[in-house]
Design a protein around this motif. Structure first.
Motif, PDB file in Angstrom:
ATOM      1  N   ALA A  82     -16.227  -8.287 -11.295  1.00  0.00           N
ATOM      2  CA  ALA A  82     -17.529  -7.783 -11.737  1.00  0.00           C
ATOM      3  C   ALA A  82     -17.251  -6.723 -12.797  1.00  0.00           C
ATOM      4  O   ALA A  82     -16.754  -5.634 -12.479  1.00  0.00           O
ATOM      5  N   ARG A  83     -17.546  -7.045 -14.043  1.00  0.00           N
ATOM      6  CA  ARG A  83     -17.212  -6.176 -15.174  1.00  0.00           C
ATOM      7  C   ARG A  83     -18.355  -5.212 -15.482  1.00  0.00           C
ATOM      8  O   ARG A  83     -19.528  -5.563 -15.348  1.00  0.00           O
ATOM      9  N   LEU A  84     -17.990  -4.026 -15.925  1.00  0.00           N
ATOM     10  CA  LEU A  84     -18.975  -3.007 -16.274  1.00  0.00           C
ATOM     11  C   LEU A  84     -19.670  -3.367 -17.587  1.00  0.00           C
ATOM     12  O   LEU A  84     -19.027  -3.759 -18.556  1.00  0.00           O
ATOM     13  N   LEU A  85     -20.999  -3.204 -17.611  1.00  0.00           N
ATOM     14  CA  LEU A  85     -21.772  -3.447 -18.827  1.00  0.00           C
ATOM     15  C   LEU A  85     -22.544  -2.206 -19.258  1.00  0.00           C
ATOM     16  O   LEU A  85     -22.522  -1.839 -20.440  1.00  0.00           O
ATOM     17  N   LEU A  86     -23.227  -1.541 -18.331  1.00  0.00           N
ATOM     18  CA  LEU A  86     -23.974  -0.324 -18.646  1.00  0.00           C
ATOM     19  C   LEU A  86     -23.618   0.770 -17.651  1.00  0.00           C
ATOM     20  O   LEU A  86     -23.626   0.545 -16.442  1.00  0.00           O
ATOM     21  N   LEU A  87     -23.340   1.974 -18.177  1.00  0.00           N
ATOM     22  CA  LEU A  87     -23.029   3.125 -17.341  1.00  0.00           C
ATOM     23  C   LEU A  87     -24.094   4.198 -17.524  1.00  0.00           C
ATOM     24  O   LEU A  87     -24.266   4.709 -18.636  1.00  0.00           O
ATOM     25  N   PRO A  88     -24.835   4.580 -16.477  1.00  0.00           N
ATOM     26  CA  PRO A  88     -25.825   5.656 -16.598  1.00  0.00           C
ATOM     27  C   PRO A  88     -25.122   7.022 -16.730  1.00  0.00           C
ATOM     28  O   PRO A  88     -24.198   7.318 -15.979  1.00  0.00           O
ATOM     29  N   PRO A 221     -26.216   4.912  -9.081  1.00  0.00           N
ATOM     30  CA  PRO A 221     -27.291   3.909  -9.099  1.00  0.00           C
ATOM     31  C   PRO A 221     -27.691   3.580 -10.529  1.00  0.00           C
ATOM     32  O   PRO A 221     -27.642   4.430 -11.420  1.00  0.00           O
ATOM     33  N   ASP A 222     -28.105   2.344 -10.751  1.00  0.00           N
ATOM     34  CA  ASP A 222     -28.510   1.795 -12.048  1.00  0.00           C
ATOM     35  C   ASP A 222     -27.335   1.430 -12.942  1.00  0.00           C
ATOM     36  O   ASP A 222     -27.537   1.048 -14.102  1.00  0.00           O
ATOM     37  N   THR A 223     -26.098   1.541 -12.430  1.00  0.00           N
ATOM     38  CA  THR A 223     -24.973   0.935 -13.138  1.00  0.00           C
ATOM     39  C   THR A 223     -25.198  -0.576 -13.192  1.00  0.00           C
ATOM     40  O   THR A 223     -25.651  -1.181 -12.224  1.00  0.00           O
ATOM     41  N   LEU A 224     -24.868  -1.188 -14.326  1.00  0.00           N
ATOM     42  CA  LEU A 224     -25.015  -2.643 -14.462  1.00  0.00           C
ATOM     43  C   LEU A 224     -23.644  -3.280 -14.674  1.00  0.00           C
ATOM     44  O   LEU A 224     -22.901  -2.891 -15.574  1.00  0.00           O
ATOM     45  N   LEU A 225     -23.335  -4.258 -13.806  1.00  0.00           N
ATOM     46  CA  LEU A 225     -22.126  -5.058 -13.933  1.00  0.00           C
ATOM     47  C   LEU A 225     -22.535  -6.528 -14.016  1.00  0.00           C
ATOM     48  O   LEU A 225     -23.705  -6.864 -13.834  1.00  0.00           O
ATOM     49  N   TYR A 226     -21.565  -7.394 -14.255  1.00  0.00           N
ATOM     50  CA  TYR A 226     -21.866  -8.834 -14.246  1.00  0.00           C
ATOM     51  C   TYR A 226     -20.641  -9.603 -13.776  1.00  0.00           C
ATOM     52  O   TYR A 226     -19.501  -9.139 -13.900  1.00  0.00           O
ATOM     53  N   MET A 227     -20.879 -10.783 -13.205  1.00  0.00           N
ATOM     54  CA  MET A 227     -19.802 -11.643 -12.718  1.00  0.00           C
ATOM     55  C   MET A 227     -20.148 -13.093 -13.028  1.00  0.00           C
ATOM     56  O   MET A 227     -21.303 -13.423 -13.315  1.00  0.00           O
ATOM     57  N   THR A 228     -19.145 -13.972 -12.955  1.00  0.00           N
ATOM     58  CA  THR A 228     -19.374 -15.400 -13.169  1.00  0.00           C
ATOM     59  C   THR A 228     -18.804 -16.209 -12.002  1.00  0.00           C
ATOM     60  O   THR A 228     -17.840 -15.795 -11.343  1.00  0.00           O
ATOM     61  N   LEU A 229     -19.438 -17.354 -11.753  1.00  0.00           N
ATOM     62  CA  LEU A 229     -18.957 -18.320 -10.770  1.00  0.00           C
ATOM     63  C   LEU A 229     -18.637 -19.612 -11.507  1.00  0.00           C
ATOM     64  O   LEU A 229     -19.450 -20.112 -12.297  1.00  0.00           O
ATOM     65  N   THR A 230     -17.441 -20.157 -11.250  1.00  0.00           N
ATOM     66  CA  THR A 230     -16.970 -21.342 -11.959  1.00  0.00           C
ATOM     67  C   THR A 230     -16.451 -22.357 -10.960  1.00  0.00           C
ATOM     68  O   THR A 230     -15.827 -21.982  -9.956  1.00  0.00           O
ATOM     69  N   ALA A 231     -16.696 -23.640 -11.207  1.00  0.00           N
ATOM     70  CA  ALA A 231     -16.121 -24.691 -10.380  1.00  0.00           C
ATOM     71  C   ALA A 231     -14.650 -24.860 -10.760  1.00  0.00           C
ATOM     72  O   ALA A 231     -14.303 -24.896 -11.944  1.00  0.00           O
ATOM     73  N   ARG A 232     -13.760 -24.934  -9.771  1.00  0.00           N
ATOM     74  CA  ARG A 232     -12.319 -24.996 -10.030  1.00  0.00           C
ATOM     75  C   ARG A 232     -11.871 -26.385 -10.440  1.00  0.00           C
ATOM     76  O   ARG A 232     -12.023 -27.346  -9.709  1.00  0.00           O
ATOM     77  N   GLY A 233     -11.286 -26.474 -11.614  1.00  0.00           N
ATOM     78  CA  GLY A 233     -10.647 -27.697 -12.088  1.00  0.00           C
ATOM     79  C   GLY A 233     -11.477 -28.936 -11.875  1.00  0.00           C
ATOM     80  O   GLY A 233     -12.631 -29.036 -12.308  1.00  0.00           O
ATOM     81  N   SER A 234     -10.894 -29.889 -11.159  1.00  0.00           N
ATOM     82  CA  SER A 234     -11.560 -31.172 -10.926  1.00  0.00           C
ATOM     83  C   SER A 234     -12.461 -31.157  -9.694  1.00  0.00           C
ATOM     84  O   SER A 234     -13.048 -32.184  -9.341  1.00  0.00           O
ATOM     85  N   ALA A 235     -12.565 -29.987  -9.043  1.00  0.00           N
ATOM     86  CA  ALA A 235     -13.418 -29.907  -7.839  1.00  0.00           C
ATOM     87  C   ALA A 235     -14.869 -30.164  -8.217  1.00  0.00           C
ATOM     88  O   ALA A 235     -15.312 -29.829  -9.317  1.00  0.00           O
ATOM     89  N   ASP A 236     -15.604 -30.771  -7.308  1.00  0.00           N
ATOM     90  CA  ASP A 236     -17.017 -30.985  -7.619  1.00  0.00           C
ATOM     91  C   ASP A 236     -17.751 -29.647  -7.599  1.00  0.00           C
ATOM     92  O   ASP A 236     -17.223 -28.628  -7.158  1.00  0.00           O
ATOM     93  N   GLU A 237     -18.962 -29.647  -8.089  1.00  0.00           N
ATOM     94  CA  GLU A 237     -19.698 -28.401  -8.302  1.00  0.00           C
ATOM     95  C   GLU A 237     -20.582 -28.021  -7.116  1.00  0.00           C
ATOM     96  O   GLU A 237     -21.367 -27.082  -7.220  1.00  0.00           O
ATOM     97  N   THR A 238     -20.424 -28.710  -5.997  1.00  0.00           N
ATOM     98  CA  THR A 238     -21.266 -28.411  -4.838  1.00  0.00           C
ATOM     99  C   THR A 238     -21.071 -26.979  -4.364  1.00  0.00           C
ATOM    100  O   THR A 238     -22.027 -26.260  -4.065  1.00  0.00           O
ATOM    101  N   GLY A 239     -19.799 -26.550  -4.288  1.00  0.00           N
ATOM    102  CA  GLY A 239     -19.513 -25.209  -3.810  1.00  0.00           C
ATOM    103  C   GLY A 239     -20.120 -24.147  -4.698  1.00  0.00           C
ATOM    104  O   GLY A 239     -20.764 -23.212  -4.213  1.00  0.00           O
ATOM    105  N   ARG A 240     -19.924 -24.286  -5.996  1.00  0.00           N
ATOM    106  CA  ARG A 240     -20.475 -23.295  -6.914  1.00  0.00           C
ATOM    107  C   ARG A 240     -21.993 -23.279  -6.854  1.00  0.00           C
ATOM    108  O   ARG A 240     -22.621 -22.216  -6.857  1.00  0.00           O
ATOM    109  N   THR A 241     -22.593 -24.453  -6.797  1.00  0.00           N
ATOM    110  CA  THR A 241     -24.050 -24.540  -6.709  1.00  0.00           C
ATOM    111  C   THR A 241     -24.562 -23.891  -5.432  1.00  0.00           C
ATOM    112  O   THR A 241     -25.581 -23.184  -5.435  1.00  0.00           O
TER     113      THR A 241
END
Length: 280
Positions: A82-88, A221-241
Motif C-alpha cells: 500500500a503506497r503513500l499518495l497523500l500525507l496530511p 487520519p486522512d492519509t491516502l494510500l493505494y494498493m493493487t490486486l493482480t491475478a498470478r500468471g496463468s491462474a484464473d481470475e476467480t480469486g482476484r475477483t
C-alpha cells in the motif's frame, strides 16, 4: 483484463509498524529504505485481507486458501504494497493540507499503466525546492516551514485522478482546495519528520505507577494510500475477483497494529471512483 486498484483513506491513526526504534521514538512506522516514505508492506496488506475474509465467513471464506495460498502452494492473487499518495500536514492556511510530490505522482502513473487502468497518461508536474503548486495563492506555512505558491497552479487532471482514489464524497470535495504538490526533497523531509508521535503506557494495576512508557509513530487520519490486486500468471481470475468483491463490500478494513485501541481503520474505494457531480 485489468488489475484492480483500491484507494485506502485512513479514518483513524494508522501504525504499520517496522518493529524498530530510532532515538526517542520506540516504534517507528514502516518506511521504504531508499525514499523514506511510509508504506504498508504487501505481506501486511495480504495478511489483513486474509484475516478479514476468514472472519467474514460466508461465501468468501471458502476461497481464502486458493486466493492467498497455503504453506505448500502459492495463491492466485498478487497483493501489492500500500503506497503513500497523500500525507496530511498541519498548516496556518487550512486545518491541514494534503501533500504529494512528483515522484509519488510518477509512481501512481506507472502503477496505473502496469495495471492496465486509465489515468496513466496524466503528466507529472515538476516543482522546485521551497515551492508549492496549489489552489491557495501566496505564502503557505507547512508545519514551521514557509513555501511560496507558484504558477501554474494544480492541473485539473491531477486533482481528478487522485479524487477517483478517495472513497468519501466529503474528502474528495475538499481535495482541490487542500492538495499541495511540493518537491521530492521537501516531501521526504515531511515524511520523515512530520508524522504524529503518541505516548503509550502500561500502569501498575495496584499503584497506577508507570511500568513501561513508550512512544509510537503513526500515519494521521486522512492519509491516502493505494494498493493493487493482480491475478498470478496463468491462474484464473476467480480469486482476484472474489477478493476485490469482498473489499468493495466491506468498505472499511483494518491494517497495522493497535487494533484494540481503535487504530488502523481505512475506507477502501475501488478505482475509479465516479467524478463529483458537475466535475471539479
Amino acid at each position: 483484463m485489468s488489475d484492480v486498484m483500491f484507494g485506502l483513506l485512513a479514518e483513524t491513526f494508522l501504525h504499520p509498524g517496522s518493529g524498530q526504534s530510532d532515538g526517542a521514538i520506540d516504534l517507528k512506522v514502516a518506511r521504504e529504505a531508499v525514499t523514506g516514505y511510509p508504506y504498508i508492506p504487501g505481506s501486511a496488506v495480504k495478511g489483513a485481507l486474509r484475516a478479514a475474509m476468514c472472519d467474514g465467513g460466508g461465501e468468501h471464506k471458502e476461497h481464502v486458501d486458493a486466493a492467498f495460498g497455503q504453506v505448500d502452494g502459492a495463491g492466485s492473487v498478487l497483493v501489492s504494497d500500500a503506497r503513500l499518495l497523500l500525507l496530511p500536514v498541519r498548516s496556518l492556511t487550512r486545518a491541514y493540507l494534503w501533500l504529494t510530490c512528483p515522484l509519488i505522482l510518477e509512481r501512481l502513473r506507472r502503477d496505473l499503466e502496469r495495471a492496465g487502468l486509465k489515468g496513466g497518461d496524466v503528466p507529472t508536474p515538476q516543482v522546485k525546492g521551497g515551492e508549492v503548486r496549489t489552489a491557495v495563492a501566496g505564502r503557505i506555512f507547512l508545519e514551521d516551514r514557509l513555501f511560496e505558491a507558484v504558477e501554474p497552479a494544480l492541473p485539473d487532471a491531477i486533482v481528478d485522478l487522485i479524487g477517483r482514489l478517495i472513497a468519501d464524497d466529503g474528502a474528495r470535495g475538499r481535495l482541490s482546495d487542500q492538495l499541495c504538490i511540493i518537491s521530492n526533497h521537501d516531501f521526504r523531509w515531511f515524511a520523515e519528520n512530520a508524522l504524529p508521535v503518541q505516548a503509550r503506557n502500561v500502569l501498575d494495576p495496584a499503584t497506577k505507577a508507570s511500568n513501561n512508557l513508550w512512544y509510537e509513530e503513526s500515519l494521521p487520519p486522512d492519509t491516502l494510500l493505494y494498493m493493487t490486486l493482480t491475478a498470478r500468471g496463468s491462474a484464473d481470475e476467480t480469486g482476484r475477483t472474489t477478493v476485490a468483491g469482498f473489499v468493495e463490500g466491506q468498505k472499511f478494513l483494518q491494517f497495522g497494529g493497535n487494533e484494540t485501541v481503535g487504530q488502523g481503520w481505512v475506507r477502501a474505494g475501488r478505482y475509479p471512483q465516479p467524478s463529483p457531480e458537475g466535475g471539479r
